[in-house]
Design a protein around this motif. Structure first.
Motif, mmCIF file in Angstrom:
data_model
loop_
_atom_site.group_PDB
_atom_site.id
_atom_site.type_symbol
_atom_site.label_atom_id
_atom_site.label_comp_id
_atom_site.label_asym_id
_atom_site.label_seq_id
_atom_site.Cartn_x
_atom_site.Cartn_y
_atom_site.Cartn_z
ATOM 1 N N PRO A 160 0.794 -1.241 0.000
ATOM 2 C CA PRO A 160 0.000 0.000 0.000
ATOM 3 C C PRO A 160 0.819 1.280 0.000
ATOM 4 O O PRO A 160 0.432 2.268 -0.654
ATOM 5 C CB PRO A 160 -0.829 -0.130 1.286
ATOM 6 C CG PRO A 160 -1.000 -1.606 1.463
ATOM 7 C CD PRO A 160 0.289 -2.209 0.996
ATOM 8 N N HIS A 161 1.951 1.308 0.699
ATOM 9 C CA HIS A 161 2.728 2.556 0.789
ATOM 10 C C HIS A 161 3.352 2.966 -0.546
ATOM 11 O O HIS A 161 3.830 4.086 -0.684
ATOM 12 C CB HIS A 161 3.831 2.424 1.849
ATOM 13 C CG HIS A 161 4.965 1.537 1.437
ATOM 14 N ND1 HIS A 161 4.985 0.183 1.703
ATOM 15 C CD2 HIS A 161 6.122 1.812 0.772
ATOM 16 C CE1 HIS A 161 6.110 -0.330 1.223
ATOM 17 N NE2 HIS A 161 6.814 0.629 0.653
ATOM 18 N N GLU A 162 3.317 2.074 -1.530
ATOM 19 C CA GLU A 162 3.896 2.377 -2.837
ATOM 20 C C GLU A 162 2.906 3.067 -3.775
ATOM 21 O O GLU A 162 3.251 3.350 -4.927
ATOM 22 C CB GLU A 162 4.414 1.099 -3.483
ATOM 23 C CG GLU A 162 5.489 0.382 -2.678
ATOM 24 C CD GLU A 162 5.962 -0.887 -3.357
ATOM 25 O OE1 GLU A 162 6.555 -0.791 -4.444
ATOM 26 O OE2 GLU A 162 5.725 -1.982 -2.797
ATOM 27 N N PHE A 163 1.707 3.347 -3.303
ATOM 28 C CA PHE A 163 0.669 3.923 -4.160
ATOM 29 C C PHE A 163 0.259 5.307 -3.682
ATOM 30 O O PHE A 163 0.352 5.628 -2.494
ATOM 31 C CB PHE A 163 -0.576 3.010 -4.174
ATOM 32 C CG PHE A 163 -0.356 1.670 -4.806
ATOM 33 C CD1 PHE A 163 -0.542 1.482 -6.168
ATOM 34 C CD2 PHE A 163 0.052 0.590 -4.036
ATOM 35 C CE1 PHE A 163 -0.332 0.242 -6.745
ATOM 36 C CE2 PHE A 163 0.265 -0.653 -4.602
ATOM 37 C CZ PHE A 163 0.077 -0.823 -5.965
ATOM 38 N N SER A 164 -0.244 6.105 -4.619
ATOM 39 C CA SER A 164 -0.810 7.407 -4.282
ATOM 40 C C SER A 164 -2.201 7.214 -3.677
ATOM 41 O O SER A 164 -2.770 6.123 -3.703
ATOM 42 C CB SER A 164 -0.916 8.269 -5.539
ATOM 43 O OG SER A 164 -1.867 7.711 -6.443
ATOM 44 N N GLY A 165 -2.757 8.325 -3.153
ATOM 45 C CA GLY A 165 -4.082 8.248 -2.553
ATOM 46 C C GLY A 165 -5.148 7.806 -3.541
ATOM 47 O O GLY A 165 -6.013 6.982 -3.213
#
Length: 279
Positions: A160-165
């Protein structure tokens, strides 16, 4: 692969609340005093029909969160009934409840809260199928849903931390679509996103309604955002539905004070998302 669900009754709401009231007990003001109660929902009627996109809008504290919890079966109302496909979800056997759980899915405001940061996206997408014990070709279903929300297969190996909002919200929508629901409840799904990304997510929701025949319940505090996505809007205030109508009618001829306040909060309708939708 989609989970089997009951055929909707033609001409009738697919998901509905009838005369729902919810109260909570508060702390006693004194040791021997009477325990007071707080009425959060007061005889609410609300429904969505097959393939329909409806909105629910209201200011903070109006009761939207409690309504969402009851509409999704997370809380049982103190009074009234919640029906899926004509049957009371709280008055039936386990199979009726399982059908409801598969058929009604929710997308929350903050996608990070619904995704385990230690889990790859591919594993996260499989979780609803496992928890609901849905059998079938899970890999094919994952690829199908990724296509529906506009994500590549490379996303499955990432965290998840590799993606934008905006990408995370697409993933959250994909996760909600995995069981093959008939109703998608979107609770403030774009309020934490930039305006340009909001438009992309709103267009995605509209496409899902049109292409998959989904029923959509869009819940927000911003009337312009709800108007862009839905064809019928209910306005909440102090635990009650105070006005129901088409978005343009609510903008042009608001009747309830709560609706007038929401319209007044939109500085320039023509320059926002609602201007594009209502032109």
């Amino acid at each position: 692969m989609n989970a089997p669900v009951e055929t909707p009754l033609l001409g009738r709401p697919l998901l509905e609340m009838r005369q729902v009231t919810q109260t909570y007990s508060l702390a006693r003001p004194t040791l021997l005093g009477t325990r007071p109660s707080l009425t959060v929902l007061d005889h609410i009627d609300f429904d969505v029909r097959p393939g329909e996109a409806v909105g629910l809008v209201g200011e903070s504290g109006s009761g939207k969160t409690t309504l969402t919890r009851i509409l999704t079966g997370m809380e049982k109302p103190r009074e009234g009934h919640v029906f899926y496909n004509g049957a009371d979800i709280w008055d039936g056997d386990g199979e009726r409840w399982r059908t409801f759980r598969r058929s009604v899915q929710v997308v929350m405001q903050n996608p990070r809260s619904s995704l385990d940061p230690r889990m790859r996206i591919g594993v996260s997408l499989l979780e609803p199928l496992r928890s609901l014990k849905i059998e079938g070709d899970h890999a094919t279903r994952v690829f199908e849903v990724l296509d529906q929300v506009g994500l590549s297969r490379q996303a499955l190996e990432r965290y998840p931390h590799e993606f934008s909002g905006g990408q995370l919200q697409r993933i959250a929508i994909a996760r909600a679509l995995m069981p093959g629901p008939k109703v998608l409840i979107a609770d403030e799904p774009v309020s934490a996103l930039d305006v340009s990304i909001q438009a992309q997510v709103l267009n995605l929701l509209k496409d899902l309604v049109n292409n998959l025949g989904l029923s959509l319940v869009f819940i927000a505090h911003d009337l312009s955002v709800v108007a862009y996505t839905t064809s019928r809007v209910s306005v909440m205030s102090a635990g009650k539905i105070v006005e129901v109508g088409k978005p343009m009618d609510l903008f042009v001829r608001p009747q309830a004070e709560a609706t007038r306040n929401l319209v007044g909060a939109i500085l320039t309708v023509e320059s926002g998302l609602a201007g594009n939708a209502l032109a």
